[in-house]
Design an enzyme around this catalytic site. Sequence first.
Site, PDB file in Angstrom:
ATOM      1  N   ALA A  74       0.828  -1.203   0.000  1.00 26.71           N
ATOM      2  CA  ALA A  74       0.000   0.000   0.000  1.00 26.71           C
ATOM      3  C   ALA A  74       0.866   1.256   0.000  1.00 26.71           C
ATOM      4  O   ALA A  74       2.071   1.214   0.252  1.00 26.71           O
ATOM      5  CB  ALA A  74      -0.923  -0.012   1.210  1.00 26.71           C
ATOM      6  N   GLY A 117       0.009  -5.396   0.277  1.00 27.89           N
ATOM      7  CA  GLY A 117      -1.014  -5.279  -0.746  1.00 27.89           C
ATOM      8  C   GLY A 117      -0.570  -5.809  -2.094  1.00 27.89           C
ATOM      9  O   GLY A 117      -1.395  -6.250  -2.901  1.00 27.89           O
ATOM     10  N   GLU A 120      -1.339  -9.356  -1.911  1.00 24.19           N
ATOM     11  CA  GLU A 120      -2.790  -9.509  -2.004  1.00 24.19           C
ATOM     12  C   GLU A 120      -3.280  -9.316  -3.443  1.00 24.19           C
ATOM     13  O   GLU A 120      -4.219  -9.987  -3.880  1.00 24.19           O
ATOM     14  CB  GLU A 120      -3.468  -8.526  -1.047  1.00 24.19           C
ATOM     15  N   GLU A 140       2.800  -6.267   7.291  1.00 29.42           N
ATOM     16  CA  GLU A 140       2.027  -5.222   7.954  1.00 29.42           C
ATOM     17  C   GLU A 140       2.151  -5.255   9.479  1.00 29.42           C
ATOM     18  O   GLU A 140       2.095  -4.216  10.136  1.00 29.42           O
ATOM     19  CB  GLU A 140       0.541  -5.341   7.566  1.00 29.42           C
TER      20      GLU A 140
END
Length: 266
Positions: A74, A117, A120, A140
């Site tokens: 992210a 992310g 993901e 994270e």
Amino acid sequence: MTVSKAPAPVSELVIAERPRPGVVVLTLNRPEKLNALSKELLGQLLDRLVEVEADQSVGCVVLTGAGRAFAAGADISDMLARGVASYADPERLSVWKGIEAFRKPLVAAVNGYAMGGGLELALLCDIIIASDAAKFATPEIRIGSFPGDGGTQRLPRLVGQSFAMQMVLTGMTVDAALAERKGLISEVVPPEALMARALGIAGEIAAMSVAVTPFAKHAVRAAADLPLKEGLEFEHRLTVEAFDTEDRVEGLRAFAEKRKPDFNGR
């Protein structure tokens, strides 16, 4: 004469190319930020996928990253600036769901870091091919967070609960060889062979019926969510629907006539 390709504009965060018939390559193009998944980048990715889904000539997409990362996660600067709004932003969540809903086969060519992310995003792809230099992680937890875009749900379905817990709770980095052994990815290849292998797989898929491969993708993906009995019933319903396509009839005729099918995508 060799013609050099002009550099992409700074605003072009996702580059679309067609290296062979039926295949589109989408490259995340924010290498100076390791392709961090800003809201703008995700929006451009969804725009490209929407275009591809509407294009009957495209049977498969390869997703990769520019530079030394697939995607490093992210956009932390946005998180610092907006706090939880950077995550819970309805537009961002809607874009993510739109990427998840892409119907055509999607192959990830993971060229480097796939972190947070970025991992993901790779998990939204149907097949993951990785360079032996690729690295995977859900880091994270090290900044007081945990995966929130599907990582805690999709990762255990691939690698099992114990190893997923180890990754999520320690933030450990997993190399490509271990990722393959754990079932996170399909294949590991040398860096110089990555795109050729990904394009080879995508080309094989694109040569099949563009009308039927989405049915197959939908059926396989349902296996992660449905008990066996319901999954078999769902598979049956999709098979019946696929029988209504012209390509299904053409495939059967071609088999009976001992020739290669001529699919038209309908």
